[in-house]
Design a protein around this motif. Structure first.
Motif, mmCIF file in Angstrom:
data_model
loop_
_atom_site.group_PDB
_atom_site.id
_atom_site.type_symbol
_atom_site.label_atom_id
_atom_site.label_comp_id
_atom_site.label_asym_id
_atom_site.label_seq_id
_atom_site.Cartn_x
_atom_site.Cartn_y
_atom_site.Cartn_z
ATOM 1 N N ARG B 138 0.762 -1.229 -0.124
ATOM 2 C CA ARG B 138 -0.103 -0.004 0.005
ATOM 3 C C ARG B 138 0.796 1.236 -0.200
ATOM 4 N N GLU B 142 1.420 4.411 -2.364
ATOM 5 C CA GLU B 142 0.938 5.772 -1.986
ATOM 6 C C GLU B 142 2.264 6.805 -2.262
ATOM 7 N N VAL B 154 -5.647 4.338 -3.734
ATOM 8 C CA VAL B 154 -4.549 3.331 -3.881
ATOM 9 C C VAL B 154 -5.203 1.980 -3.897
ATOM 10 N N GLU B 155 -6.664 1.754 -3.200
ATOM 11 C CA GLU B 155 -7.006 0.402 -3.211
ATOM 12 C C GLU B 155 -7.338 0.109 -4.705
ATOM 13 N N GLU B 164 -5.559 -6.896 -3.738
ATOM 14 C CA GLU B 164 -6.396 -6.022 -2.537
ATOM 15 C C GLU B 164 -5.975 -6.747 -1.237
ATOM 16 N N MET B 167 -2.166 -5.854 0.440
ATOM 17 C CA MET B 167 -1.862 -4.489 0.530
ATOM 18 C C MET B 167 -0.862 -3.992 1.742
ATOM 19 N N ASP B 168 -0.969 -4.907 2.850
ATOM 20 C CA ASP B 168 -0.378 -4.273 4.021
ATOM 21 C C ASP B 168 0.949 -5.316 4.250
#
Lengths: 787, 268
Positions: B138, B142, B154-155, B164, B167-168
């Protein structure tokens, strides 16, 4: 040369900037080690040899007047190897073109011209010719300060009689390495003279025919000096013995002992800091190199090189840097040592001072630096062993930042991505960041502590001459003068204000503890010569009892309300018991104060004055000096400006000069760390930075990602450095403080500010050097390579 | 050749179709829309070194790349295709000739202006992903949306590449294909006018490679971005609108595909 060694040479060349920075740090550490250990050894040996060759007495026993035969009786005391008697008197010299008379010590030479103890080192001319009572030999350093030549005449006033003498020789003596006028504690070549003359001439001048007033003693091996002192005091008591004291308590020897102690402390503390920093730098630099070359390492191993051979390759790099740095340091140390020896020789008037470094201390310097540096390298080599050839075949895995964790939401709102990159890198390498922070902080601490001390010295000066002594001229007398003297002084030309002071030499005793010093009697509400506390407030003179400085009270282990025994050394030498009224937090020295009339009352000598402080109309200064010169009772005249200049000179030479050097080289540590940290951060992030540029980040934005880390390191280091510097300054001050001078310490914004600016400057320079590299990055090439 | 006044495919921004939302429904936008090409070069040359050691990477390239196409540059190593990509991408300066991005002359731009151009219009995808290891998927995206003028959410960008769910995660916690998809998401998140891909599947196996090509195809179709792909893999050419063959620093020929294949059909 083997292929791996070619690689070694080229790698070293490639990281030459970093290697040079580390070498510099090693070199400074080793040069200090070589310089200081060599200097220490040279000073110790020179002093010992000088003392022995010229038979410097181990005990000095001043006495009012003792018949000649007392010398033989003293020699019979158990533990005494040899004894010599001499006459010592005070004189005032008229120096041509100088209104202010110069104080001098006049010393007798026996007819043989070679005293059993305290011999002279004749530098020029000759000793005295028998029968020529007007000949003198003059202390060489004084002669130099005044450009005196052989054959010149000196006019000396002794006991009120003026006589002219002809200079026949210039000499140095081990008892006058440092010359200080009695009652002063600042040495000054120009303001204090030593004259050697015939025994008969002095005996006549001071009316001590057939007698002596100082006994010099050397000890047998293994003798207990305390026993000898006691017996000598007992023997001399009825002749007005003023208390025998050891050589180590003489001004001259005390100064050089303190210098040696200071040098020794510095040589133990400072070089290891530099070597430690160098080891840390080597560790991070070689670690980075191994990381960057892991594919090459894998390949070399795949070719069949053993782990050991590969590890040796990297180890050699550490050794080469350490050895080159140490070699530079040795050369620098030898050069600096010679320079320092020159300074020491001038300051201490050694007839010879050869700066000699034992080859062993050079070897120690080199070996220590290699060993310490290797310690840094060893950790890295584990990484070399762990790498397998298979690594070369695999694409590089991204560095794992997952354990630095996700940021919480609140933080997330505040931090943009570049800032997060900076933060995560810091969180991922806490050890390296911590090391950098600590290294810079120690460097800055060292630097700020040194500078803090320097401004401490300046404060001492300002305090002494701005707050404590506000007179223009101080006049001291041979003997305590009656009260009328104050009045007489007030009528001398130009005198605006007079303030009397009574001082007596005394041994202060509390049980087993004793201190040889003096008691000073000050008038109430003194204006020209005051006693002040650390906070600049006046110390009030109590209506009874004595005020002791904290240092003195601690030495004597005594507190308010207890009774102190004062064994007065002057005049009738009374022994009096006085209550301690107060312990004062004084700044300078270890004084003991009483009220003027209380001290005189205790001595039974009403109104006696030993020194007067004068405020004078500057335009009539010369007339005043002329008048003073004709007063037989005047032993010395001190002008405040001269005293101040002498003190400044003392602080600027010797140990003082060393402090400037220290502050300057502490900055090198900062540069070494910041530059290397910047280079490494750049090496590790070259790809990231290139990516940012490709994505459209500007040069400034890209530099932020790289230099942000350094900024954080430096911002953390500066406050830590202030803390370390603060405590270090107390430590060093405690080490340098003696009862001759105490070094005031405290938070000095100017010192810390300067050190902080030096750190920031070093950071900016390193940052700029590395930023130049960012601008040169070939974006495409960087992104297409695999690391 | 594409029709002269073809409207570009609708561009979808974070706040809906950006043509209407754009604050500057202005002369410059009109000018840009009036151009039928994204890039146009004339006599473009690039020479490295001097004298006998000189290497002529480009020897006079005349080229027009229409808007909204997928263009594949094919050719052996050293044929000049990457050099052309770098010049069009604002990473390198030409030795002579002109290269226009819409109405702006790239060959006359300062470094600062090129940075601006990359920031506002260009997305890059490289063979080795070049993700920031210290940022999550993500955050890597960003990184771009924070500085772009008209970014996607971003999503949405990560959704386009099907990540999806990840992302982290940090790059170290992802496979090569996933990393490359993050790299693509990062490149498209700024809603680029043009997307440059240099060997995007070079480090990937066939399944992952195909997935990546799918994403590129989608991006082209849904965002209308012009996509330039430099590759060794000739098969990739079948998904392109236009294939440019390079040899010895010059264009050998340009082929327009009558029928484009879906990445699924491409034999690896």
């Amino acid at each position: 040369m083997r292929a791996l060694d070619h690689k070694l040479m080229r790698d070293l060349w490639r990281i030459r900037g970093q290697a040079a920075a580390i070498m510099l740090v090693v070199a400074v550490g080793v040069s200090l080690l070589v310089m200081m250990s060599g200097m220490l050894q040279s000073l110790r040996e020179t002093r010992l040899q000088y003392y022995e060759s010229y038979r410097l007495a181990e005990i000095f026993a001043p006495v009012t007047r003792a018949p000649m035969p007392i010398v033989e009786r003293a020699a019979e005391i158990k533990g005494i190897a040899a004894a010599e008697g001499r006459i010592r008197g005070a004189a005032l010299l008229d120096m041509p073109g100088q209104a202010l008379p110069v104080r001098a010590a006049a010393l007798s030479l026996p007819r043989s011209m070679t005293p059993r103890l305290n011999n002279l080192y004749l530098k020029n001319g000759r000793l005295l010719t028998p029968g020529h009572m007007d000949e003198v030999v003059v202390l060489d350093s004084f002669a130099k300060a005044h450009d005196l030549a052989l054959g010149d005449h000196l006019v000396a006033t002794m006991q009120g009689n003026r006589r002219a003498f002809q200079i026949v020789g210039f000499a140095a003596a081990p008892e006058f390495l440092f010359t200080t006028a009695p009652g002063e504690f600042v040495p000054d070549d120009a303001r204090f003279a030593v004259l050697w003359m015939h025994e008969e001439a002095l005996a006549a001048a001071f009316d001590v025919k057939g007698a002596v007033n100082e006994i010099l003693v050397s000890l047998e091996r293994g003798a207990n000096p305390q026993d000898v002192l006691t017996k000598l005091d007992h023997l001399l008591d009825r002749y007005g013995g003023q208390g025998a004291y050891e050589r180590k308590d003489s001004m001259s020897d005390r100064f050089i002992t303190e210098e040696i102690a200071g040098l020794s402390a510095t040589s133990v503390v400072v070089p290891p800091i530099f070597l430690g920093v160098a080891a840390f730098l080597l560790y991070i630099v070689i670690t980075r190199l191994v990381q960057a070359e892991r594919e090459q390492i894998g390949l070399i191993k795949a070719f069949g090189y053993t782990d050991f051979e590969v590890a040796l390759h990297y180890f050699k790099m550490v050794v080469v840097i350490a050895v080159l740095g140490a070699a530079m340091g040795c050369a620098l140390g030898l050069w600096g040592g010679r320079l320092m020896a020159g300074i020491y020789q001038t300051v201490y008037h050694f007839p010879f001072l050869v700066f000699r470094v034992e080859p062993s201390s050079l070897v120690t310097g080199v070996l220590t630096s290699v060993l310490v540096a290797s310690a840094g390298g060893i950790f890295v080599l584990r990484g070399v062993f762990r790498l397998t050839p298979a690594v070369a075949m695999r694409p590089p895995a991204p560095i794992d930042f997952s354990r630095t964790g996700a940021l919480n939401n609140r933080l997330r709102r505040w931090l943009d991505q570049p800032t997060r990159m900076v933060l995560r890198r810091i969180l991922r390498n806490p050890g390296r960041i911590g090391g950098s922070v600590l290294g810079i902080a120690v460097g800055m601490g060292l630097s700020s502590a040194q500078m803090s001390l320097m401004s401490g010295f300046d404060d001492t000066l300002d305090l002494t001459f701005g707050v404590i002594d506000r007179s223009d001229v101080a006049v001291s007398f041979f003997e305590p003068m009656p009260a009328e003297t104050v009045n007489a002084m007030a009528h001398l030309p130009g005198v605006l204000e007079v303030e009397p002071v009574r001082g007596v030499g005394a041994v202060l005793r509390n049980g087993r503890e004793s201190y040889r010093g003096s008691v000073t009697g000050l008038v109430e509400n003194a204006r020209l010569n005051r006693a002040v506390n650390k906070d600049m407030s006046d110390i009030t003179m109590p209506s009874q009892g004595i005020v002791l400085a904290r240092a003195l009270a601690d030495t004597l282990d005594i507190g308010p309300g207890e009774t102190l025994r004062v064994e007065v050394l002057d005049g009738r030498r009374p022994v009096i018991d006085v209550p301690v009224a107060e312990v004062a937090e004084t700044l300078l020295g270890a004084p003991a104060f009483m009220r003027f009339d209380v001290l005189n009352g205790a001595l039974g000598e009403w109104g006696r004055v030993s020194t007067v402080y004068l405020r004078v109309d500057a335009s009539e200064m010369d007339a005043l000096y002329a008048a003073l010169k004709d007063m037989p009772t005047v032993a010395g005249v001190t002008q405040r400006e001269d005293a101040r200049a002498a003190m400044q000179k003392l602080m600027d030479t010797g140990a003082g000069a060393m402090r400037y050097v220290m502050a300057a080289i502490a900055g090198i540590i900062t540069f070494g760390i910041v530059y290397n940290a910047a280079r490494i951060a750049f090496g590790e992030q070259a790809r990231d930075l290139a990516s940012l540029r490709v994505m459209g980040f500007t040069r400034g934005e890209t530099a932020y990602v790289l230099l942000g880390e350094l900024a954080v390191v430096v911002l953390l280091a500066v406050p830590l450095g202030v803390g370390i510097g603060y405590y270090l300054s107390f430590l060093i001050a405690a080490g340098f403080s003696t009862d001759l001078y105490q070094i005031p310490t405290g938070f000095r914004p100017d010192a810390f500010g300067t050190a902080g600016v030096a750190v920031l400057l070093a950071t900016v320079v390193s940052g700029a050097l590395v930023r130049r590299d960012i601008d040169k990055v070939d974006l495409v090439a960087t992104l297409k390579t695999r690391e | 050749m594409a029709p002269l006044f073809a409207m570009p495919a609708p561009r979808v921004g974070a706040n809906g179709p950006n043509i209407l939302a754009a604050p500057a429904w202005s002369a410059s936008l009109w000018r840009r829309m009036a151009q039928n090409h994204t890039f146009k070069t004339e006599g473009l040359t690039k020479t490295y070194g001097e004298g006998e050691a000189a290497v002529h990477a480009l020897r006079g390239v005349d080229l027009e790349i229409p808007r909204g196409e997928i263009v594949v540059l094919l050719g052996p190593s050293g044929s000049g295709k990457s050099t052309l990509l770098n010049i069009l991408g604002g990473l390198d300066h030409a030795t002579s000739g002109t290269a226009f991005f819409e109405s702006e002359n790239l060959t006359e731009m300062s470094d600062r202006a090129l940075t601006r151009y990359r920031r506002d219009h260009v997305g890059f995808v490289f063979q080795f992903y070049n993700l920031m290891p210290s940022l999550t998927a993500r955050e890597n995206v960003e990184l771009v949306t924070e500085i772009a003028s008209d970014p996607l959410a971003v999503e949405e960008a990560l959704g386009l590449v099907g990540l999806e769910e990840r992302m982290d995660h940090f790059p170290a916690q992802m496979s090569g294909g996933e990393q490359q998809r993050v790299a693509i998401a990062r490149a498209i998140a700024k809603n680029p006018t043009v997307l440059f891909c240099d060997e995007p599947t070079g480090a990937l196996d066939s399944t992952t490679g195909r997935a990546v090509l799918h994403v590129l195809n989608d991006v082209n179709a849904r965002l209308g971005a012009t996509v330039l792909i430099v590759t060794h893999a000739a098969a990739t050419a079948r998904m392109a609108h236009r294939v440019i063959h390079f040899a010895d620093g010059a264009i050998r020929d340009v082929v327009e595909n009558e029928i484009r294949q879906s990445p699924d059909e491409i034999e690896w």
